[in-house]
Write a protein that holds these residues in place. Sequence first.
Motif, PDB file in Angstrom:
ATOM      1  N   ASP A 260      44.453  38.794  52.958  1.00  0.00           N
ATOM      2  CA  ASP A 260      43.476  39.109  53.661  1.00  0.00           C
ATOM      3  C   ASP A 260      42.060  38.241  53.465  1.00  0.00           C
ATOM      4  O   ASP A 260      41.033  37.924  54.117  1.00  0.00           O
ATOM      5  N   ASP A 261      42.097  37.564  52.328  1.00  0.00           N
ATOM      6  CA  ASP A 261      41.122  36.796  51.786  1.00  0.00           C
ATOM      7  C   ASP A 261      41.073  35.474  52.289  1.00  0.00           C
ATOM      8  O   ASP A 261      42.172  34.787  52.632  1.00  0.00           O
ATOM      9  N   THR A 262      39.901  34.620  52.416  1.00  0.00           N
ATOM     10  CA  THR A 262      39.555  33.393  52.958  1.00  0.00           C
ATOM     11  C   THR A 262      40.343  32.744  51.874  1.00  0.00           C
ATOM     12  O   THR A 262      40.409  32.905  50.671  1.00  0.00           O
ATOM     13  N   GLU A 263      40.751  31.328  52.297  1.00  0.00           N
ATOM     14  CA  GLU A 263      41.349  30.486  51.561  1.00  0.00           C
ATOM     15  C   GLU A 263      40.419  29.914  50.237  1.00  0.00           C
ATOM     16  O   GLU A 263      41.145  29.798  49.305  1.00  0.00           O
ATOM     17  N   ASP A 264      39.242  29.928  50.382  1.00  0.00           N
ATOM     18  CA  ASP A 264      38.394  29.538  49.229  1.00  0.00           C
ATOM     19  C   ASP A 264      38.367  30.684  48.014  1.00  0.00           C
ATOM     20  O   ASP A 264      38.389  30.330  47.008  1.00  0.00           O
ATOM     21  N   ILE A 265      38.428  31.855  48.634  1.00  0.00           N
ATOM     22  CA  ILE A 265      38.659  32.939  47.626  1.00  0.00           C
ATOM     23  C   ILE A 265      39.984  32.930  47.043  1.00  0.00           C
ATOM     24  O   ILE A 265      40.224  33.183  45.934  1.00  0.00           O
ATOM     25  N   GLN A 266      41.056  32.668  47.800  1.00  0.00           N
ATOM     26  CA  GLN A 266      42.354  32.645  47.203  1.00  0.00           C
ATOM     27  C   GLN A 266      42.760  31.515  46.231  1.00  0.00           C
ATOM     28  O   GLN A 266      43.237  31.597  45.192  1.00  0.00           O
ATOM     29  N   GLN A 267      41.965  30.264  46.668  1.00  0.00           N
ATOM     30  CA  GLN A 267      41.992  29.214  45.778  1.00  0.00           C
ATOM     31  C   GLN A 267      40.970  29.363  44.420  1.00  0.00           C
ATOM     32  O   GLN A 267      41.536  29.189  43.302  1.00  0.00           O
TER      33      GLN A 267
ATOM     34  N   ASN B 125      31.673  28.076  43.332  1.00  0.00           N
ATOM     35  CA  ASN B 125      30.972  28.651  44.539  1.00  0.00           C
ATOM     36  C   ASN B 125      32.036  28.942  45.526  1.00  0.00           C
ATOM     37  O   ASN B 125      32.918  28.077  45.998  1.00  0.00           O
ATOM     38  N   PHE B 126      32.061  30.045  46.245  1.00  0.00           N
ATOM     39  CA  PHE B 126      32.810  30.453  47.228  1.00  0.00           C
ATOM     40  C   PHE B 126      32.230  30.393  48.487  1.00  0.00           C
ATOM     41  O   PHE B 126      31.298  31.442  48.887  1.00  0.00           O
ATOM     42  N   PRO B 127      31.940  29.519  49.531  1.00  0.00           N
ATOM     43  CA  PRO B 127      31.233  29.359  50.685  1.00  0.00           C
ATOM     44  C   PRO B 127      31.574  30.577  51.744  1.00  0.00           C
ATOM     45  O   PRO B 127      30.593  31.099  52.038  1.00  0.00           O
ATOM     46  N   ASN B 128      32.648  31.127  51.645  1.00  0.00           N
ATOM     47  CA  ASN B 128      32.994  32.381  52.424  1.00  0.00           C
ATOM     48  C   ASN B 128      32.843  33.681  51.403  1.00  0.00           C
ATOM     49  O   ASN B 128      33.050  34.722  52.169  1.00  0.00           O
TER      50      ASN B 128
ATOM     51  N   ASP C 199      34.265  37.834  45.008  1.00  0.00           N
ATOM     52  CA  ASP C 199      35.244  37.051  44.001  1.00  0.00           C
ATOM     53  C   ASP C 199      35.360  37.619  42.522  1.00  0.00           C
ATOM     54  O   ASP C 199      36.057  36.981  41.908  1.00  0.00           O
ATOM     55  N   LEU C 200      35.215  38.925  42.607  1.00  0.00           N
ATOM     56  CA  LEU C 200      35.335  39.602  41.362  1.00  0.00           C
ATOM     57  C   LEU C 200      36.609  40.820  41.553  1.00  0.00           C
ATOM     58  O   LEU C 200      36.578  41.453  40.606  1.00  0.00           O
ATOM     59  N   SER C 201      37.333  40.756  42.498  1.00  0.00           N
ATOM     60  CA  SER C 201      38.208  41.764  42.533  1.00  0.00           C
ATOM     61  C   SER C 201      39.317  41.764  41.515  1.00  0.00           C
ATOM     62  O   SER C 201      39.846  40.399  41.229  1.00  0.00           O
ATOM     63  N   GLY C 202      39.760  42.881  40.944  1.00  0.00           N
ATOM     64  CA  GLY C 202      40.454  42.451  39.712  1.00  0.00           C
ATOM     65  C   GLY C 202      42.102  42.839  40.233  1.00  0.00           C
ATOM     66  O   GLY C 202      43.006  42.564  39.526  1.00  0.00           O
TER      67      GLY C 202
END
Length: 103
Positions: free
Chosen positions: A53-60, A35-38, A44-47
């Motif tokens: 530019d992504d938030t830390e939760d998306i990067q992690q 789950n990504f809060p932001n 979350d599906l970018s290839g």
Amino acid sequence: VENNVTRILFTNGLKDGWSVGAIQQNLSESLLALNFPNGAHHSDLSGRGPSEDDTEDIQQGFRDIITILGNWLNEVALGDSSSRRTDGSPHEDTTPRHVRRAI
């Protein structure tokens, strides 16, 4: 989800209105939810992988996805889902600890 299904990774951007109907908790050791809060719809599906530019939760999340899928591919390549190497030694589970939370 059928009982005999394994290795599914559900990803959810919690700022996506559809996430309320999503699987947001691990169902088993191989049916995992990230789950990504932001996260928003499809963030979350970018290839192309995480960007600055992504938030830390998306990067992690991208790092976690790579680790989890890598583990699963190794298991399949070894021909054994019990996480053992071909020499019989245990295969180290490198799934991120925060993903392996209690079911």
